[in-house]
Design a protein around this motif. Sequence first.
Motif, PDB file in Angstrom:
ATOM      1  N   ASN A   1      42.658  36.938  30.837  1.00 53.41           N
ATOM      2  CA  ASN A   1      42.941  37.934  31.857  1.00 53.41           C
ATOM      3  C   ASN A   1      42.943  37.311  33.252  1.00 53.41           C
ATOM      4  O   ASN A   1      43.838  37.560  34.062  1.00 53.41           O
ATOM      5  CB  ASN A   1      41.912  39.061  31.796  1.00 53.41           C
ATOM      6  CG  ASN A   1      42.184  40.143  32.836  1.00 53.41           C
ATOM      7  OD1 ASN A   1      43.234  40.766  32.839  1.00 53.41           O
ATOM      8  ND2 ASN A   1      41.221  40.333  33.731  1.00 53.41           N
ATOM      9  N   MET A   2      41.938  36.471  33.525  1.00 51.58           N
ATOM     10  CA  MET A   2      41.861  35.822  34.829  1.00 51.58           C
ATOM     11  C   MET A   2      43.016  34.850  35.010  1.00 51.58           C
ATOM     12  O   MET A   2      43.572  34.714  36.109  1.00 51.58           O
ATOM     13  CB  MET A   2      40.524  35.098  34.979  1.00 51.58           C
ATOM     14  CG  MET A   2      40.356  34.390  36.316  1.00 51.58           C
ATOM     15  SD  MET A   2      40.541  35.494  37.751  1.00 51.58           S
ATOM     16  CE  MET A   2      39.071  36.504  37.552  1.00 51.58           C
ATOM     17  N   ALA A   3      43.407  34.182  33.933  1.00 54.39           N
ATOM     18  CA  ALA A   3      44.522  33.247  34.021  1.00 54.39           C
ATOM     19  C   ALA A   3      45.816  33.964  34.389  1.00 54.39           C
ATOM     20  O   ALA A   3      46.679  33.409  35.070  1.00 54.39           O
ATOM     21  CB  ALA A   3      44.684  32.500  32.704  1.00 54.39           C
TER      22      ALA A   3
ATOM     23  N   ASN B   1      50.185  34.186  40.426  1.00 53.30           N
ATOM     24  CA  ASN B   1      48.936  34.718  40.977  1.00 53.30           C
ATOM     25  C   ASN B   1      49.247  35.811  41.988  1.00 53.30           C
ATOM     26  O   ASN B   1      49.456  35.555  43.174  1.00 53.30           O
ATOM     27  CB  ASN B   1      48.130  33.585  41.638  1.00 53.30           C
ATOM     28  CG  ASN B   1      46.758  34.035  42.103  1.00 53.30           C
ATOM     29  OD1 ASN B   1      46.459  35.226  42.146  1.00 53.30           O
ATOM     30  ND2 ASN B   1      45.924  33.081  42.464  1.00 53.30           N
ATOM     31  N   ALA B   2      49.251  37.050  41.500  1.00 58.68           N
ATOM     32  CA  ALA B   2      49.586  38.184  42.359  1.00 58.68           C
ATOM     33  C   ALA B   2      48.538  38.428  43.437  1.00 58.68           C
ATOM     34  O   ALA B   2      48.807  39.100  44.442  1.00 58.68           O
ATOM     35  CB  ALA B   2      49.744  39.445  41.502  1.00 58.68           C
ATOM     36  N   ASN B   3      47.333  37.894  43.227  1.00 56.49           N
ATOM     37  CA  ASN B   3      46.246  38.118  44.184  1.00 56.49           C
ATOM     38  C   ASN B   3      46.123  37.007  45.221  1.00 56.49           C
ATOM     39  O   ASN B   3      45.229  37.053  46.075  1.00 56.49           O
ATOM     40  CB  ASN B   3      44.913  38.231  43.432  1.00 56.49           C
ATOM     41  CG  ASN B   3      44.851  39.473  42.567  1.00 56.49           C
ATOM     42  OD1 ASN B   3      45.223  40.549  43.010  1.00 56.49           O
ATOM     43  ND2 ASN B   3      44.387  39.314  41.331  1.00 56.49           N
ATOM     44  N   LEU B   4      46.987  36.021  45.166  1.00 58.23           N
ATOM     45  CA  LEU B   4      46.798  34.796  45.943  1.00 58.23           C
ATOM     46  C   LEU B   4      46.596  35.060  47.426  1.00 58.23           C
ATOM     47  O   LEU B   4      45.678  34.514  48.053  1.00 58.23           O
ATOM     48  CB  LEU B   4      47.993  33.862  45.729  1.00 58.23           C
ATOM     49  CG  LEU B   4      47.890  32.468  46.352  1.00 58.23           C
ATOM     50  CD1 LEU B   4      46.672  31.713  45.820  1.00 58.23           C
ATOM     51  CD2 LEU B   4      49.164  31.665  46.093  1.00 58.23           C
TER      52      LEU B   4
END
Length: 528
Positions: free
Chosen positions: A165-167, A514-517
């Motif tokens: 999930n984190m990946a 990485n949508a949160n980057l």
Amino acid sequence: MASCDLDTTPTNYLPSEDAFKTTARCESVLNGTWSSLFTNGSTYASIGLGSIMMNDDFAGSDVVRTTSYGYSSSYSLTNGYGRGEINDMAWDLFYDAINNCNNIIAYIDQAEGSEEDKNIIKGQALATRGYVYMLLATHYSFGVGNEKYANNACVPIYTEPTDLNMALTGKPASTVKDVFQRSLTDLGDAYSLIPDNYNRGINATDQYRIDKTVVKGLLARTNLYAGEWQAAYNYADEAMTAKGKYLMSEEEFKSGFNDATNEEWMWGFSSTLEDNLAAYNFNFKDCTTEGSYYSCFNVDPFFKEKFEDNDYRKDLFRWGANAGYGEWTMLNYKFKFADINNGLGDIILMRVAEMFLIKAEAATHLPGKEGEAQSLLKELRQARLKAGNTAAEVTATGDELREEIWLERRKELWGEGFSLTDLIRNQKSLERKNWSHYVECILNPDGSNSNIPILDENGELTYADDKPESYKKERCTLLQGHIASRTVFPDGSEFEPNSKYYLFRIPEQEELQNANLYTEHPMLPLYN
């Protein structure tokens, strides 16, 4: 040698908990992590940490790349910002190592084994992670001393094993301040865990293992980069004391920088007959040993002139034909294969001279310690003079003294991977001058030009720039240092401090996946 592509085994998988059931298994993962750090890559010009260190020197002021395979984009400064092979390789290499360390740190306390072994392995994993975060902080953002960028996005911080999930979702990029703090915290924890009496042994192949002296050296280096002057001073002093302040003799300094058991070396990575891939880097760095393939890691002629005549380090830079392509250039004799037939040579990671320079630089920022900085600089210079010579007193103060120390770093640590980091952290500009001259050549028996320059008894060239064009064509050859196209940035603009071209840029794949980057800190405006 049929291809420049390099097949490697991927290491970015999540090991099962069984891999960490015992301290021996945890240690095996750590050993594998260090092997990966030095042998993974995508091409023969991007093998592990050694290639990143070469990239950083090719991107600096004092290395000239001659015509050969490899590092063209590093030398032209299109690799980092342009997300070339070294950049992409470094990102994967660093985060694979971080994830491996996160697993060790997460499972080691429950592993079967002694508490002493657990502390050593956990400390080494923390030190490895701290070292890698320092590398990320110094490559993917301007230094903390640059207030304009200190609180902007750097890279994501992961301290726990990465699940699927984190990946898939990723973490936000932290600020450069936070990444440095993560590094310092990890190194500080390692300092507490690794006992003073831990001995990694005397074998060359064990010198990559992190002992207490290496942790002290990493704390000194990282605190210097972070502008924590007192801590940098203290840890550099501890590291120097642990090694007896030993500095190489002239004979040792000229022996090829290829032996991890050298008494001055605090840390190094050694290759073996069974696995010599890390030493492949010497095919680029060794310019003088017959059989070295590419030999493109050469010297700016202006750089040689920065040394005093009685400084034996100056002897390491001489005119000649490089071993790989036979191109005449200012060669470096500093790096040579230890065993060319088996492709062996050890990679330098840290040595005592760096600690002298760190302590001296930090001292210039501390009240009442400027005289000590002068003494340390003189002591190092004295160690690099030929027998019978005495180093001059250092009288510079303030910013002038720091400039002298920074120049001494360039001279002492040439080719050891510090050029780009020092440019960034000190907000300095590249210094490259176009250098090309026609020089007299030896004539063949039939009177034709051999294209072999004439050298005098001191190894110096005979210039012929003022000769007629016909004479130069028949009797001379054109030698070059930095060429004009490498004395400006890729867009043609003049060199300046704090340029985007000095930085590594977060790979496009990371930005896409990485949508949160950039959810907490926006992307640096210079990348737009």
